[in-house]
Design a protein around this motif. Structure first.
Motif, short mmCIF file in Angstrom:
data_model
loop_
_atom_site.label_atom_id
_atom_site.label_comp_id
_atom_site.label_asym_id
_atom_site.label_seq_id
_atom_site.Cartn_x
_atom_site.Cartn_y
_atom_site.Cartn_z
N LEU A 2 42.25 38.11 41.36
CA LEU A 2 43.60 38.50 41.75
C LEU A 2 43.94 37.89 43.09
O LEU A 2 43.06 37.70 43.94
N GLY A 3 45.21 37.62 43.32
CA GLY A 3 45.63 37.10 44.61
C GLY A 3 46.02 38.26 45.52
O GLY A 3 46.57 39.26 45.08
N ASP A 4 45.73 38.12 46.83
CA ASP A 4 46.14 39.15 47.79
C ASP A 4 47.34 38.64 48.59
O ASP A 4 47.90 37.59 48.30
N GLU A 5 47.74 39.39 49.65
CA GLU A 5 48.92 39.01 50.42
C GLU A 5 48.77 37.65 51.08
O GLU A 5 49.74 36.94 51.31
N ASN A 6 47.55 37.29 51.41
CA ASN A 6 47.31 36.02 52.09
C ASN A 6 47.19 34.85 51.13
O ASN A 6 46.92 33.74 51.55
N GLY A 7 47.33 35.09 49.84
CA GLY A 7 47.21 34.03 48.86
C GLY A 7 45.77 33.72 48.49
O GLY A 7 45.51 32.77 47.78
N GLU A 8 44.83 34.53 49.00
CA GLU A 8 43.43 34.31 48.68
C GLU A 8 43.07 35.03 47.38
O GLU A 8 43.65 36.05 47.05
N MET A 9 42.12 34.49 46.69
CA MET A 9 41.68 35.09 45.42
C MET A 9 40.58 36.10 45.69
O MET A 9 39.71 35.88 46.53
N SER A 10 40.64 37.22 44.98
CA SER A 10 39.58 38.22 45.08
C SER A 10 39.09 38.55 43.68
O SER A 10 39.80 38.34 42.70
N THR A 11 37.89 39.06 43.58
CA THR A 11 37.27 39.35 42.30
C THR A 11 37.39 40.84 41.98
O THR A 11 37.32 41.67 42.86
N GLY A 14 32.91 44.62 38.86
CA GLY A 14 32.50 45.21 37.59
C GLY A 14 33.23 44.68 36.38
O GLY A 14 33.14 45.26 35.30
N LEU A 15 33.97 43.58 36.52
CA LEU A 15 34.74 43.06 35.39
C LEU A 15 33.83 42.70 34.22
O LEU A 15 34.15 42.99 33.07
N ASN A 16 32.70 42.08 34.51
CA ASN A 16 31.77 41.73 33.43
C ASN A 16 31.32 42.97 32.67
O ASN A 16 31.22 42.96 31.45
N GLN A 17 31.04 44.05 33.41
CA GLN A 17 30.60 45.30 32.77
C GLN A 17 31.72 45.89 31.91
O GLN A 17 31.48 46.35 30.80
N ILE A 18 32.94 45.83 32.40
CA ILE A 18 34.10 46.34 31.64
C ILE A 18 34.27 45.54 30.36
O ILE A 18 34.47 46.11 29.28
N GLN A 19 34.17 44.21 30.46
CA GLN A 19 34.30 43.37 29.27
C GLN A 19 33.18 43.64 28.28
O GLN A 19 33.40 43.72 27.08
N PHE A 20 31.96 43.78 28.78
CA PHE A 20 30.81 44.03 27.91
C PHE A 20 30.95 45.37 27.19
O PHE A 20 30.72 45.47 25.99
N GLU A 21 31.37 46.41 27.92
CA GLU A 21 31.54 47.73 27.30
C GLU A 21 32.65 47.69 26.25
O GLU A 21 32.52 48.29 25.17
N GLY A 22 33.75 46.99 26.53
CA GLY A 22 34.82 46.86 25.55
C GLY A 22 34.36 46.14 24.30
O GLY A 22 34.70 46.53 23.18
N PHE A 23 33.55 45.10 24.49
CA PHE A 23 33.00 44.36 23.35
C PHE A 23 32.10 45.27 22.51
O PHE A 23 32.18 45.26 21.27
N CYS A 24 31.26 46.06 23.17
CA CYS A 24 30.35 46.97 22.43
C CYS A 24 31.13 48.00 21.62
O CYS A 24 30.79 48.28 20.48
N VAL A 25 32.19 48.55 22.20
CA VAL A 25 33.03 49.50 21.47
C VAL A 25 33.67 48.83 20.27
O VAL A 25 33.71 49.39 19.17
N PHE A 26 34.16 47.59 20.45
CA PHE A 26 34.76 46.87 19.34
C PHE A 26 33.74 46.64 18.23
O PHE A 26 34.04 46.83 17.05
N MET A 27 32.53 46.25 18.58
CA MET A 27 31.51 46.00 17.57
C MET A 27 31.09 47.29 16.86
O MET A 27 30.80 47.28 15.66
N ASP A 28 31.06 48.42 17.59
CA ASP A 28 30.66 49.69 16.98
C ASP A 28 31.73 50.29 16.08
O ASP A 28 31.43 50.81 15.02
#
Length: 87
Positions: A2-11, A14-28
């Protein structure tokens, strides 16, 4: 990212964990739910019906390993097989 007020990118932490959990729910649960959404296919006289037997789906493990996919910039994918029948 995401971009902040200064135009810098921030991460997003836990995004990887969120994506992984969503994938597991989809597979289940989600994959089966999506397959059930396919409407039956009938001929014009409604004498023959094509059905999916969702309960017996199978995902085949890819031949190439995950680390090799990243190294070769490929998509990690699997073949999906669903039993079908004409009634």
């Amino acid at each position: 990212m995401l971009g902040d007020e200064n135009g810098e990118m921030s991460t997003i932490l836990g995004l990887n964990q969120i994506q992984f959990e969503g994938f597991c729910v989809f597979m289940d649960r989600g994959l089966t739910e999506e397959l059930y959404k396919f409407s039956k296919i009938e001929d014009t006289e409604q004498e023959i019906e094509f059905q999916l037997f969702v309960e017996t789906y199978q995902l085949v493990e890819p031949l190439i390993k995950e680390r090799d996919i990243v190294y070769e910039s490929l998509t990690y994918s699997s073949k999906l097989y669903v039993s079908t029948g004409l009634i």
